[in-house]
Design an enzyme around this catalytic site. Structure first.
Site, short mmCIF file in Angstrom:
data_model
loop_
_atom_site.label_atom_id
_atom_site.label_comp_id
_atom_site.label_asym_id
_atom_site.label_seq_id
_atom_site.Cartn_x
_atom_site.Cartn_y
_atom_site.Cartn_z
N ASP A 1 0.83 -1.22 0.00
CA ASP A 1 0.00 0.00 0.00
C ASP A 1 0.85 1.26 0.00
O ASP A 1 0.33 2.36 -0.22
CB ASP A 1 -0.96 -0.01 1.20
N ASP B 1 6.81 -5.69 6.30
CA ASP B 1 5.42 -5.22 6.43
C ASP B 1 4.53 -6.20 5.68
O ASP B 1 3.98 -5.89 4.62
CB ASP B 1 5.31 -3.80 5.86
N1 SPD Z 1 -3.90 -8.37 10.48
C1 SPD Z 1 -3.24 -7.36 9.77
C2 SPD Z 1 -1.78 -7.49 9.63
C3 SPD Z 1 -1.36 -6.58 8.54
C4 SPD Z 1 0.01 -6.17 8.53
N2 SPD Z 1 0.34 -5.38 7.36
C5 SPD Z 1 -0.51 -4.30 7.09
C6 SPD Z 1 -0.14 -3.56 5.86
C7 SPD Z 1 -0.01 -2.12 6.09
N3 SPD Z 1 0.96 -1.54 5.25
#
Ligand code: SPD
Length: 304
Positions: A105, A176
């Site tokens: 994202d 991430d």
């Molecule tokens: N349960 C949600 C875990 C998500 C981790 N990544 C989120 C993406 C945001 N950039």
């Protein structure tokens, strides 16, 4: 390992990219609990890796789910992105070369690029549809990252990228990823963490999202333990992402030469804190200290 639950979505119109006619509740369901937002689905498609859903919610604006699990939303993404980025970028010996694995994202890259010392950022996201729809539907989350000359996007496998990267080639590695089911499962195992350690320079810092201490407690504990075994130490930091299961979340940090991430460099912190909604040096100290007693007991051994 965790499996995402079923998601209840308001009915879609005939085409998967045509807005559903009426709003309803969009829920991530896990272990007998629903975590939901009022809103409507505006796009949904099965990519080669996962089901990608874009919604428009009443409270938090447009948002993204992967395989029915909440990932981000325009008006609450800062809780997550500021938390995973600034403890690492404010403490690594240098921040010239940064690797973000996942992060499609763009929010993590955006926060990293606020640090003037970053000269080159590689982002390796496995799912091109997540990037495409984030650029199209959630442009405020990536902000200027997509056109920043320091930003280099590869749509590909972050695990293979880490395995193939040269030893000591990054100052900061940030993972991430989504939850440990589906394409992100390999981002939670020892072999992957060992590669992340190998590619960090001396003084380098590692950061990863490490799930909820409430909704996914065992996954959280196991993740911190494995990172501790690989690095000799690691510290979870606790905060909130209100749309995630239980709203209570964690990020875990480790470094090549000890627990340098516990204390941010004052001048780097001063350069970014005014643009933050959640993170500050004071917030960070409290967030590392806010380890729940039972988790501290479960983690057992002290850091090296
Ligand atoms: N349960 C949600 C875990 C998500 C981790 N990544 C989120 C993406 C945001 N950039």
């Amino acid at each position: 390992m965790r499996k995402c639950g079923e998601t209840i979505l308001p009915a879609m119109a005939e085409s998967s990219t045509t807005p559903a006619p009426s709003p309803g509740w969009i829920d991530e369901i896990f272990d007998g609990v629903r975590y939901g937002l009022a809103g409507r689905v505006i796009a949904e498609e099965q990519s080669p890796f996962q089901r990608v859903t874009i919604i428009e919610s009443e409270r938090y604006g447009k948002g993204l789910l992967l395989d029915g699990c909440w990932m981000t939303a325009e008006r609450q993404e800062r809780h997550y992105h500021e938390s995973i980025v600034h403890p690492a970028l404010c403490s690594a010996a240098s921040v010239e070369r940064v690797l973000v694995i996942g992060g499609g994202d763009g929010g993590t890259a955006r926060e990293c690029l606020r640090h003037a010392g970053v000269q080159h950022l590689d982002m390796v996201e496995i799912d091109g549809l997540v990037v495409k729809w984030s650029q199209q539907h959630l442009p405020s989350i990536g902000g200027g990252c997509w056109s920043d000359p320091r930003f280099h996007l590869t749509v590909g496998d972050g695990i293979a990228w880490a395995a193939n990267a040269a030893e000591a080639s990054y100052d900061v590695v940030i993972v991430d990823g989504s939850d440990p089911a589906g394409p992100a499962e390999g981002l939670f195992n020892r072999a992957f963490f060992e590669q992340c350690r190998r590619i960090l320079k001396p003084g380098g810092v590692f950061a990863t999202q490490s799930e909820s201490p409430e909704a996914f407690r065992q996954v959280h504990i196991d993740t911190v333990k494995v990172i501790r075994e690989v690095f000799g130490h690691a510290d979870p930091m606790y905060g909130w992402v209100p749309m995630y299961p239980s709203g209570w979340w964690s990020w875990t940090f480790a470094a090549i030469d000890g627990r340098r991430y516990l204390e941010p460099d004052a001048s780097r912190a001063a350069a970014v804190v005014d643009g933050c909604e959640i993170w500050s040096p004071r917030w960070q100290r409290g967030a590392f200290d806010a380890i729940p007693a039972a988790i501290e007991r479960s983690l057992g051994a002290l850091n090296a």
